[in-house]
Write an enzyme that holds these catalytic residues in place. Structure first.
Site, mmCIF file in Angstrom:
data_model
loop_
_atom_site.group_PDB
_atom_site.id
_atom_site.type_symbol
_atom_site.label_atom_id
_atom_site.label_comp_id
_atom_site.label_asym_id
_atom_site.label_seq_id
_atom_site.Cartn_x
_atom_site.Cartn_y
_atom_site.Cartn_z
ATOM 1 N N GLU A 67 -5.935 -4.775 8.211
ATOM 2 C CA GLU A 67 -4.832 -4.081 8.440
ATOM 3 C C GLU A 67 -4.602 -3.656 9.911
ATOM 4 O OE1 GLU A 67 -5.797 -0.112 6.562
ATOM 5 O OE2 GLU A 67 -7.184 0.371 7.945
ATOM 6 N N ASP B 47 -11.982 0.530 1.815
ATOM 7 C CA ASP B 47 -10.983 0.674 2.825
ATOM 8 C C ASP B 47 -11.706 0.921 4.427
ATOM 9 O OD1 ASP B 47 -8.622 1.111 4.221
ATOM 10 O OD2 ASP B 47 -7.833 2.897 3.110
ATOM 11 N N GLU C 197 0.850 -1.323 -0.028
ATOM 12 C CA GLU C 197 -0.256 -0.011 -0.024
ATOM 13 C C GLU C 197 0.963 1.401 -0.023
ATOM 14 O OE1 GLU C 197 -2.763 0.425 3.362
ATOM 15 O OE2 GLU C 197 -3.626 2.431 2.323
ATOM 16 N N GLU D 19 -7.785 2.083 -3.397
ATOM 17 C CA GLU D 19 -8.680 1.723 -2.024
ATOM 18 C C GLU D 19 -9.429 3.187 -1.957
ATOM 19 O OE1 GLU D 19 -5.970 1.235 1.269
ATOM 20 O OE2 GLU D 19 -5.121 -0.573 0.543
ATOM 21 N N ASN E 41 -4.528 5.206 -2.197
ATOM 22 C CA ASN E 41 -5.911 5.422 -1.546
ATOM 23 C C ASN E 41 -6.377 6.666 -2.418
ATOM 24 O OD1 ASN E 41 -5.784 3.975 0.994
ATOM 25 N ND2 ASN E 41 -3.727 4.892 0.930
HETATM 26 P P1 C2E Z 1 -5.530 3.947 5.689
HETATM 27 O O1 C2E Z 1 -5.483 3.834 4.036
HETATM 28 O O2 C2E Z 1 -6.304 3.016 6.581
HETATM 29 O O3 C2E Z 1 -3.791 3.455 5.972
HETATM 30 C C1 C2E Z 1 -3.443 2.420 6.796
HETATM 31 C C2 C2E Z 1 -2.841 3.187 8.106
HETATM 32 O O4 C2E Z 1 -2.643 2.377 8.931
HETATM 33 C C3 C2E Z 1 -1.533 4.122 7.685
HETATM 34 O O5 C2E Z 1 -1.585 5.114 8.323
HETATM 35 C C4 C2E Z 1 -0.752 3.167 8.639
HETATM 36 O O6 C2E Z 1 0.576 3.562 8.440
HETATM 37 C C5 C2E Z 1 -1.402 2.430 9.395
HETATM 38 N N1 C2E Z 1 -0.955 1.177 9.942
HETATM 39 C C6 C2E Z 1 -0.474 -0.177 9.019
HETATM 40 N N2 C2E Z 1 -0.048 -1.014 9.903
HETATM 41 C C7 C2E Z 1 -0.240 -0.766 11.058
HETATM 42 C C8 C2E Z 1 -0.112 -1.370 12.352
HETATM 43 O O7 C2E Z 1 0.444 -2.602 12.490
HETATM 44 N N3 C2E Z 1 -0.513 -0.713 13.520
HETATM 45 C C9 C2E Z 1 -0.907 0.809 13.365
HETATM 46 N N4 C2E Z 1 -1.192 1.217 14.738
HETATM 47 N N5 C2E Z 1 -1.240 1.288 12.241
HETATM 48 C C10 C2E Z 1 -0.726 0.629 10.920
HETATM 49 P P2 C2E Z 1 -1.096 6.363 7.748
HETATM 50 O O8 C2E Z 1 -0.060 5.947 6.618
HETATM 51 O O9 C2E Z 1 -0.790 7.387 8.705
HETATM 52 O O10 C2E Z 1 -2.331 6.712 7.048
HETATM 53 C C11 C2E Z 1 -3.506 7.173 7.511
HETATM 54 C C12 C2E Z 1 -4.491 7.344 6.483
HETATM 55 O O11 C2E Z 1 -4.035 8.416 5.643
HETATM 56 C C13 C2E Z 1 -4.587 6.418 5.573
HETATM 57 O O12 C2E Z 1 -5.365 5.183 6.180
HETATM 58 C C14 C2E Z 1 -5.367 6.857 4.454
HETATM 59 O O13 C2E Z 1 -6.646 6.945 4.677
HETATM 60 C C15 C2E Z 1 -4.639 8.203 4.403
HETATM 61 N N6 C2E Z 1 -3.843 8.256 3.257
HETATM 62 C C16 C2E Z 1 -2.395 7.714 3.319
HETATM 63 N N7 C2E Z 1 -1.775 8.065 2.167
HETATM 64 C C17 C2E Z 1 -2.792 8.463 1.388
HETATM 65 C C18 C2E Z 1 -2.898 8.852 0.260
HETATM 66 O O14 C2E Z 1 -1.871 8.891 -0.857
HETATM 67 N N8 C2E Z 1 -4.138 9.314 -0.606
HETATM 68 C C19 C2E Z 1 -5.182 9.277 0.051
HETATM 69 N N9 C2E Z 1 -6.456 9.716 -0.340
HETATM 70 N N10 C2E Z 1 -5.318 8.815 1.540
HETATM 71 C C20 C2E Z 1 -4.084 8.400 1.865
HETATM 72 CA CA CA Z 2 -5.842 2.354 2.876
HETATM 73 CA CA CA Z 3 -7.480 1.780 6.446
#
Ligand code: C2E
Ligand code: CA
Ligand code: CA
Length: 775
Positions: A728, A671, A551, A641, A609
């Site tokens: 996830e 998602d 991802e 997603e 995403n």
């Molecule tokens: P998401 O799509 O649900 O992404 C998964 C989030 O869970 C990511 O946070 C990731 O770092 C985190 N994660 C993965 N494995 C674990 C784990 O084992 N434990 C915990 N506590 N967390 C874990 P992240 O990177 O901070 O992203 C947060 C949200 O930001 C994402 O949720 C997504 O909705 C959004 N996002 C991130 N990148 C993009 C992007 O390029 N475009 C868009 N539209 N949204 C994005």
């Molecule tokens: Ca995601």
């Molecule tokens: Ca998610």
């Protein structure tokens, strides 16, 4: 000092004018006087000349009478006949003395001359002889004769007894006394000159010093009998007798003398000129002041108008044109003032509701704040918004919308008796409420909401309106007017989000808001400056560990703000519309990354995403297709997603794009599943292939029976719909084992790896695959 300049100019002009006029008139007067004087003098001279002639005539007559008496005297005749010289001489002396003649003579028949003055006899000459001959022939003769340089009026008669026995004569000498006497008589200067072929000789007269010489030289150039002027004299020269033209009498009037009568006139003229100049000066001063005062006044008014003062009354006294102008100016000043007042009022009030508009917010707020200290009250700022106004405007009509605004404005205004109500714009009002505490204000808020429970009556229609109100207080929430306004607005927005009709500002909101603002401003620049990158987190198939996915997760490292979590900034740029920028950039970066992996013979998929907004943009599928094609990346490597809540919010609009994307051959994933409230039937309609269970259900899966229940049923449900399930947030082996047991297809989480930069991710994949081979 333009005022002074003008005054000075006017003064100089008027005085100058007077001086010029005076000078001209002075000289003109002098000329006239001179002419008059000369004229006078001439007639005086002519009169003098006549008088002189008469005096001479009288002398002659006197002489003649006396000589006649002498010649008829018997005693004398006897003495002549007997040549009694003694008797003759005494008779001559007596008779001459009687008429004051200077000389008496007798010439006997034999030519002997007996004279009263013996010296005279010696000097007789031809002239005398001529006179003698004339008397001899005519019996009598008169002439002027010169003897020894002296002039005489001389009369001669024959002495008959009865034959001529001699000649008797008498003469007046033209003496100094005579001219003096004549002067007394005529008031003129009198001179006698003798004219001879050699020139003129001064005999005697009343002239002094070297004036006689001057006269003599002048006479040479003049014609006798005509008035002439030289030096200081107006002169007339006349022959003293018709017979002998040698004797010339010169009558003169000294010019200075003649002018003396007028000299006081000169002085008077001068004084008059002075007085006139002075008067002119005063007049000029007065005039200039009367001109400049209104002008200065006008200038003052003009400056006042320019300065924006319209009310100051100015008194105009003069009733001339300038006064009129000043009055017109004042009228204009008033009119401008009134119009400005009007314009000001219009500019500061909303024409629809008649309420003060946003221009007055700060002045009023400031005033309330400065009053609050004295009153020991707080200033509560209420931002009141008609919740469903857009709908009313759209669905009914703008006229009804306007009526609603008027009605709402009036209603609230009536409620807030001791407060100020302003119209902020569109459907928002602002109330400035002074109150001792929050409770009072809360009552007001409740009262407002209660009021609008009854629908408005507009054009016979019943229209229900509801208010959203945001409140912030000074000094509790803000220390200045602008901060107070911003925070009340924030409270309103927060209230809208929370769906609370009244929302009080809470500390920290503003800071959050400001940071959001900051992020929104910084985002685009950061994206272009390479401060934003994609990290990749592996997704592992629980049945077939060699089957990898990933991802792509955005990372923002700001040079000043540090690391900014996507959870924080994604919704900022979503609300600013910048999200499409990010999505396209992420898609492109991810596809390039896939290209690299393919080049390295690593066959894994990558999830990107999307935001709900992306799906509303029509050309997203086209963009993705083009991207995949240009990078020669098979569509099945790309997964998109979309959060459950996003799809559900705009399901119908999104559906078309989702289908087109699916038709491109890529995988669509839902998602954060479980956080929304999607129903099974809705889920069925969507062209998706994967469900990602939100990490909130996974993180504590091993310890929460509830989560286990939800996760297990979700997995089962998903599978019945033919969807692949990803969990996830898998952080532990225990959770992974549970998920395996539940039949979950894919796991993603820190257990395997945190999201990694592209390079590191590739290293991680290589190592992971290598380790798998070892097992
Ligand atoms: P998401 O799509 O649900 O992404 C998964 C989030 O869970 C990511 O946070 C990731 O770092 C985190 N994660 C993965 N494995 C674990 C784990 O084992 N434990 C915990 N506590 N967390 C874990 P992240 O990177 O901070 O992203 C947060 C949200 O930001 C994402 O949720 C997504 O909705 C959004 N996002 C991130 N990148 C993009 C992007 O390029 N475009 C868009 N539209 N949204 C994005
Ligand atoms: Ca995601
Ligand atoms: Ca998610």
């Amino acid at each position: 000092m333009p005022k002074f300049n003008y005054l000075f100019k006017l003064l100089a002009f008027l005085i100058g004018l007077v001086i010029v006029l005076e000078t001209v008139s002075y000289f003109a007067t002098r000329l006239i006087i001179n002419k008059a004087v000369t004229h006078n003098a001439r007639s005086e001279l002519l009169a003098g000349g006549e008088l002189f002639t008469r005096v001479m005539q009288k002398n002659v007559e006197q002489l003649a009478l006396s000589v006649k008496v002498l010649t008829e005297d018997f005693g004398f005749k006897d003495a002549v006949a007997t040549s009694d010289e003694k008797t003759i001489a005494s008779a001559l002396v007596n008779h001459s003395a009687r008429v004051k003649a200077d000389i008496g003579v007798l010439i006997s028949r034999d030519g002997k001359l007996i004279a009263s003055d013996e010296t005279f006899a010696v000097q007789v000459n031809e002239e005398f002889a001529a006179l003698q001959a004339q008397a001899q022939a005519r019996g009598q003769a008169y002439d002027i004769i010169f003897i020894d340089g002296r002039a005489y009026q001389f009369v001669m008669f024959t002495v008959k007894a009865p034959v001529v026995i001699g000649l008797a004569g008498m003469g007046f000498e033209i003496k100094q006394e005579f001219s003096a006497e004549l002067r007394k008589l005529t008031g003129l200067e009198v001179s006698f000159v003798r004219q001879q072929s050699a020139g003129f000789t001064y005999l005697n007269g009343t002239l002094l010093d070297d004036q006689p010489n001057l006269l003599v030289t002048q006479l040479a150039q003049q014609t006798l009998g005509e008035v002439f002027i030289y030096d200081d004299f107006i002169s007339l020269a006349v022959p003293a007798a018709r017979q002998n033209q040698q004797l010339v009498a010169v009558l003169q009037v000294p010019l200075s003398h003649a002018l003396a009568h007028f000299s006081h006139l000169n002085w008077q003229l001068f004084v008059l000129a002075l007085v006139f100049s002075l008067l002119a000066g005063i007049a000029a001063l007065f005039l200039a002041r009367s001109v400049t005062r209104p002008v200065t006044l006008l200038a003052t008014i003009a400056r006042r108008i320019a300065g924006g003062f319209y009310a100051t009354p100015i008194v105009v006294k003069s009733n001339d044109e300038l006064g009129d102008l000043a009055a017109a100016f004042i009228t204009m000043q008033k009119a401008i003032g009134e119009r400005e007042q009007q314009v000001l009022y219009q500019s500061e009030h909303d024409p629809l509701t008649g309420l003060p508009n946003r221009l007055l917010i700060f002045p009023h707020l400031q005033a309330a704040i400065s009053r609050s200290g004295v009153l020991r009250q707080s200033v509560f700022l209420l931002v009141i918004d008609i919740k469903n106004f857009g709908q009313i405007n759209d669905e009914l009509s703008q006229e009804i919308g306007d009526a609603v605004l008027r009605e709402v404005g009036q209603k609230i205004d009536r409620l807030l008796t001791h407060s100020e109500l302003l119209r902020l714009g569109s459907d928002e009002f602002l109330a400035i409420v002074m109150a001792p505490d929050k409770t009072t204000v809360q009552e007001i808020l409740d009262f407002i909401h209660a009021t609008f429970k009854t629908p408005l009556q507009i054009n016979g229609m019943q229209i229900s309106v509801e208010m959203n109100i945001g409140v912030a207080a000074y000094p509790a929430d803000a220390d200045s007017a602008d901060v107070l306004l911003r925070r009340a607005n924030l409270a309103l927005n927060e209230g809208r989000v929370r769906e609370e009709r009244s929302c009080w500002y809470e500390s920290g909101w503003d800071e959050k808001h400001l940071r959001r603002l900051h992020l929104f401003r910084e985002f685009e620049h950061s994206l272009n400056a390479g401060q934003i990158s994609l990290y990749y987190q592996p997704k592992i198939n629980l049945d077939q560990p060699e089957k990898l996915g990933s991802e792509a997760l955005v990372r923002w490292h700001h040079p000043e703000l540090g690391f900014i979590s996507p959870d924080e900034f994604i919704n900022v740029i979503e609300s600013s519309g910048q999200i499409t920028l990010l999505t396209r950039w992420a898609l492109k970066t991810a596809v390039l990354h896939l290209r690299r992996l393919l080049d390295a013979q690593i066959h894994i998929s990558c999830s990107v995403n999307l935001s709900a907004l992306d799906l509303l943009v029509d050309d997203l599928p086209a963009y993705v297709a083009e991207l995949l094609q240009s990078q020669r990346v098979p569509a099945e490597h790309l997964v998109l997603e979309i959060t459950e809540s996003a799809i559900m919010r705009e399901a119908d609009k999104c559906l078309d794009n989702l289908r087109r994307l699916r038709d491109l051959g890529l995988t669509l994933s839902i998602d954060d599943f479980g956080t929304g409230y999607s129903s099974l039937s809705q889920l069925k309609k969507l062209p998706v292939a994967e469900l990602k269970i939100d990490k909130s259900f996974i993180l504590n899966l091993d310890s929460s029976a509830d989560d286990q229940l939800i996760v297990r049923s979700t997995i089962d449900l998903g599978h019945t719909l033919g969807l692949s399930i990803t969990a996830e947030g898998v952080e532990s082996e225990a959770i992974k084992t549970l998920l395996s047991q539940f039949g979950c297809d894919t796991a993603q989480g820190y257990l395997y790896s945190k999201p990694l930069p592209a390079e590191e991710f590739i290293r991680w994949v290589t190592r992971y695959l290598a380790e798998l081979q070892h097992e």
